[in-house]
Design an enzyme around this catalytic site. Structure first.
Site, mmCIF file in Angstrom:
data_model
loop_
_atom_site.group_PDB
_atom_site.id
_atom_site.type_symbol
_atom_site.label_atom_id
_atom_site.label_comp_id
_atom_site.label_asym_id
_atom_site.label_seq_id
_atom_site.Cartn_x
_atom_site.Cartn_y
_atom_site.Cartn_z
ATOM 1 N N ASN A 1 -3.537 -14.827 -2.645
ATOM 2 C CA ASN A 1 -4.025 -15.476 -1.420
ATOM 3 C C ASN A 1 -3.349 -16.818 -1.111
ATOM 4 O OD1 ASN A 1 -5.450 -16.560 -3.563
ATOM 5 N ND2 ASN A 1 -7.381 -16.720 -2.463
ATOM 6 N N HIS B 1 2.117 -12.532 -11.545
ATOM 7 C CA HIS B 1 1.579 -12.731 -10.205
ATOM 8 C C HIS B 1 1.020 -11.409 -9.691
ATOM 9 C CE1 HIS B 1 0.790 -15.210 -6.881
ATOM 10 N NE2 HIS B 1 1.901 -15.930 -6.853
ATOM 11 N N SER C 1 0.675 -8.058 -7.648
ATOM 12 C CA SER C 1 1.769 -7.106 -7.421
ATOM 13 C C SER C 1 2.276 -7.110 -5.985
ATOM 14 C CB SER C 1 1.313 -5.696 -7.801
ATOM 15 O OG SER C 1 1.088 -5.631 -9.183
ATOM 16 N N GLU D 1 -10.886 -18.800 -12.711
ATOM 17 C CA GLU D 1 -11.333 -19.216 -11.372
ATOM 18 C C GLU D 1 -11.491 -17.933 -10.578
ATOM 19 O OE1 GLU D 1 -11.470 -19.544 -7.888
ATOM 20 O OE2 GLU D 1 -9.584 -20.657 -7.706
ATOM 21 N N LEU D 2 -12.738 -17.522 -10.398
ATOM 22 C CA LEU D 2 -12.995 -16.190 -9.845
ATOM 23 C C LEU D 2 -13.509 -16.301 -8.407
ATOM 24 C CD1 LEU D 2 -14.516 -14.779 -13.138
ATOM 25 C CD2 LEU D 2 -12.132 -14.837 -12.409
ATOM 26 N N CYS E 1 -11.127 -18.307 -1.982
ATOM 27 C CA CYS E 1 -12.315 -18.304 -2.836
ATOM 28 C C CYS E 1 -13.295 -19.371 -2.372
ATOM 29 C CB CYS E 1 -11.922 -18.493 -4.284
ATOM 30 S SG CYS E 1 -10.730 -19.798 -4.539
ATOM 31 N N GLU F 1 -19.124 -11.061 -2.043
ATOM 32 C CA GLU F 1 -18.178 -11.933 -1.363
ATOM 33 C C GLU F 1 -17.488 -11.190 -0.219
ATOM 34 O OE1 GLU F 1 -14.963 -13.042 -3.962
ATOM 35 O OE2 GLU F 1 -14.395 -14.729 -2.692
HETATM 36 P P1 NDP Z 1 -7.570 -9.064 -8.465
HETATM 37 O O1 NDP Z 1 -8.488 -9.863 -9.287
HETATM 38 O O2 NDP Z 1 -7.512 -7.622 -8.703
HETATM 39 O O3 NDP Z 1 -6.073 -9.648 -8.662
HETATM 40 C C1 NDP Z 1 -5.790 -10.968 -9.095
HETATM 41 C C2 NDP Z 1 -4.754 -10.921 -10.207
HETATM 42 O O4 NDP Z 1 -5.316 -10.313 -11.358
HETATM 43 C C3 NDP Z 1 -3.516 -10.091 -9.856
HETATM 44 O O5 NDP Z 1 -2.410 -10.671 -10.461
HETATM 45 C C4 NDP Z 1 -3.844 -8.748 -10.484
HETATM 46 O O6 NDP Z 1 -2.702 -7.985 -10.731
HETATM 47 C C5 NDP Z 1 -4.534 -9.191 -11.754
HETATM 48 N N1 NDP Z 1 -5.452 -8.225 -12.342
HETATM 49 C C6 NDP Z 1 -6.307 -7.390 -11.712
HETATM 50 N N2 NDP Z 1 -7.040 -6.697 -12.599
HETATM 51 C C7 NDP Z 1 -6.641 -7.088 -13.820
HETATM 52 C C8 NDP Z 1 -7.008 -6.722 -15.146
HETATM 53 N N3 NDP Z 1 -7.960 -5.823 -15.382
HETATM 54 N N4 NDP Z 1 -6.376 -7.303 -16.178
HETATM 55 C C9 NDP Z 1 -5.426 -8.234 -15.938
HETATM 56 N N5 NDP Z 1 -5.023 -8.615 -14.727
HETATM 57 C C10 NDP Z 1 -5.633 -8.067 -13.665
HETATM 58 O O7 NDP Z 1 -7.847 -9.374 -6.969
HETATM 59 P P2 NDP Z 1 -7.614 -8.407 -5.697
HETATM 60 O O8 NDP Z 1 -6.313 -8.731 -5.134
HETATM 61 O O9 NDP Z 1 -7.854 -6.990 -6.034
HETATM 62 O O10 NDP Z 1 -8.775 -8.898 -4.772
HETATM 63 C C11 NDP Z 1 -10.065 -8.370 -4.939
HETATM 64 C C12 NDP Z 1 -11.114 -9.425 -4.774
HETATM 65 O O11 NDP Z 1 -10.898 -10.468 -5.722
HETATM 66 C C13 NDP Z 1 -11.117 -10.138 -3.454
HETATM 67 O O12 NDP Z 1 -11.778 -9.396 -2.499
HETATM 68 C C14 NDP Z 1 -11.834 -11.413 -3.836
HETATM 69 O O13 NDP Z 1 -13.200 -11.171 -3.906
HETATM 70 C C15 NDP Z 1 -11.339 -11.699 -5.213
HETATM 71 N N6 NDP Z 1 -10.218 -12.642 -5.218
HETATM 72 C C16 NDP Z 1 -10.466 -13.937 -5.463
HETATM 73 C C17 NDP Z 1 -9.451 -14.849 -5.421
HETATM 74 C C18 NDP Z 1 -9.688 -16.267 -5.676
HETATM 75 O O14 NDP Z 1 -8.966 -17.104 -5.133
HETATM 76 N N7 NDP Z 1 -10.625 -16.617 -6.527
HETATM 77 C C19 NDP Z 1 -8.085 -14.474 -5.095
HETATM 78 C C20 NDP Z 1 -7.906 -13.058 -4.889
HETATM 79 C C21 NDP Z 1 -8.957 -12.200 -4.954
HETATM 80 P P3 NDP Z 1 -2.260 -6.779 -9.730
HETATM 81 O O15 NDP Z 1 -2.000 -7.406 -8.407
HETATM 82 O O16 NDP Z 1 -1.055 -6.226 -10.368
HETATM 83 O O17 NDP Z 1 -3.429 -5.845 -9.702
#
Ligand code: NDP
Length: 458
Positions: free
Chosen positions: A135, A159, A161, A232-233, A266, A363
């Protein structure tokens, strides 16, 4: 999920990247360890020089870097430019302040512990893995990398994908700025390859920004390996408006805060908790402004709202709104997927959400706002605190007692009074509850990946 740049405005795959093989990852790990042994011996002045040079490069390349982000994930171009500049500012902040933040702290009365002298010193931990989201493709990484490198840690970036160009670019900028080989490397790997990297004994800690499931998975793995983690979720920040608030400012900020980054931050305000005395006025003005936003090509400077970053994200948002509509929520504006190419969702305002509606607790990662009418401050607080998240919060009131009352009781990592939540290099950033733990930025952030060593000398 393939590692690829897919333009969310057109749906066209612009570039596909080949994932690193396990052997290439091993080589990167070896380089990271070698680099860290070197980096920890360098002076703060040397590290700061490289970071300042990286800031200069970002500023010189702001146009191309901003366009790269907008094409990769759809944020309006002016916001991309602002993000690049914020990264440069963040780098300079750590270049200027890291040494003082990590200075030794002497114990004033060493004789109390039977020592001739006693003090604490901050030392780098080693190789840190950063799992980052799409984001804020540059800022999310820089707010980890700048303090980590200044502290003498080296970084491995996994990062998201869908932003590989941003990932590769950051490695390139830091390398061109002078950081020795291996100090900051991008791993082009899928999320299924993260566990193996985290399990490797050469990786000592991990930071993750992203969704709750990703956080739980990485935190469990880090826990099994007894490795430090900062998470930071997600967030579903409340924006509380009380009767004494400056309503003009509150409405304008509410719109900005809900729609920044096409609503995918977030710390966007997501739930608007409004006192009944000003609810109707606030709802009417907020809805009118949301409905008037210009939705379109994110490269066009006139656009307020671009497409969402991924089709899956857009579909998930549409599902959440449909759930609310099916249960009887009132749609004040929006509520549909527009008939056009790209992964757009209309700016949407929902009210009267029945109990059990998913959006009450979950969210909304896109331009969808929910309104809640409350009768007094106790009810406002209850609604504000009712989700499992606790990232940030915003409260609008000119009553000083009320400001203190909410500040002390909102369950969140931050409270912004009469203002919009944002992250600043100068202030710690992070959450409580399901929004994660640990802090990024400020002195607290740089110290997360340091060993606080106690020294006792006879
Ligand atoms: P994800 O949490 O899936 O992706 C964030 C990062 O984590 C990416 O690099 C992803 O890799 C990686 N990742 C995902 N699952 C795993 C895992 N099991 N083990 C290790 N690494 C992992 O976010 P999404 O893009 O799917 O977004 C989904 C939701 O997440 C959003 O709707 C929002 O609610 C939340 N979000 C929150 C953010 C924040 O700023 N706090 C930012 C983005 C999302 P890859 O891309 O390869 O899957």
């Amino acid at each position: 999920m393939p590692i690829a740049t897919v333009n969310p405005f057109t749906g066209v795959t612009e570039e596909t990247f080949t994932a690193h093989t396990p052997e290439e990852v091993q080589e990167a790990l070896a380089r990271a360890v070698r680099a860290q042994r070197d980096l920890r011996e360098r002076t703060f002045a040397e590290r700061a020089g490289w970071l300042r040079r990286a800031a200069e490069l970002l500023e010189a390349e702001v146009d191309t870097a901003a366009a790269m982000m907008t094409v990769e994930m759809g944020k309006p171009i002016a916001q991309s430019e602002a993000e690049v500049r914020k990264c440069a500012k963040g780098m300079r902040f750590y270049a200027d302040h890291a040494e003082a933040m990590l200075a030794d702290t002497p114990l004033a009365d060493a004789s109390a512990v039977g020592a001739g002298a006693a003090w604490t010193r901050w030392e780098p931990l080693g190789v840190v893995l950063a799992v980052m989201p799409w984001n804020f493709p540059l800022w999310q990484v820089v707010r980890f990398a700048a303090p980590a490198l200044m502290a003498g840690n080296t970084g491995l970036l996994k990062h998201a994908s869908n932003v590989p160009r941003s990932a590769v670019y950051l490695e390139d900028v830091l390398s061109r700025a002078g950081f020795p080989e291996g100090c900051f490397q991008t791993l082009l790997i899928g999320s299924d390859a993260v566990a193996a990297v985290l399990d490797d004994e050469r990786v000592v800690a991990v930071t993750l920004t992203g969704s709750e499931p990703a956080g739980r998975s990485v935190a469990a793995r880090a826990g099994a390996g007894l490795k430090k983690a900062v998470l930071e979720l997600g967030g579903s920040d409340p924006f509380v408006v009380m009767p004494s608030a400056d309503l003009d400012a509150a409405v304008a900020t509410a719109v900005t805060s809900r729609t920044l980054n096409n609503g995918q931050s977030c710390v966007c305000a997501k739930r608007f908790v409004v006192h009944t005395d000003v609810y109707d006025d606030f709802a009417a003005r907020f809805t009118a402004r949301m409905a008037a936003l210009v939705v379109g090509d994110p490269l066009d400077p006139a656009t307020d709202i671009g497409p969402l970053a991924t089709r899956a994200g857009r579909d998930e948002l549409a599902e959440l709104v449909q759930d609310a509509v099916d249960r009887g929520a009132t749609v004040l504006t929006g509520g549909t997927v527009p008939e056009r190419d790209g992964w757009f969702y209309e700016p949407t305002v929902l009210a009267d959400l029945p109990e059990g509606t998913r959006l009450v607790m979950e969210e909304a990662f896109g331009p969808v706002a929910t309104l809640y009418r409350v009768g007094d401050r106790d009810e406002a607080l209850r609604v504000a605190n009712q989700t499992s998240f606790g990232l940030s919060s915003s409260v609008w009131t000119t009553d000083a007692d009320e400001q203190d009352w909410f500040t002390a009781r909102l369950e969140a990592g931050a409270v912004f009074v009469n203002g919009m939540t944002a992250s600043f290099p100068e202030l710690p950033f992070g959450g409580v509850k399901a929004s994660g733990y640990g802090r990024e930025l400020a002195a607290e952030g740089i110290r997360e990946f340091c060993n606080l060593k106690t020294v006792w000398r006879a």
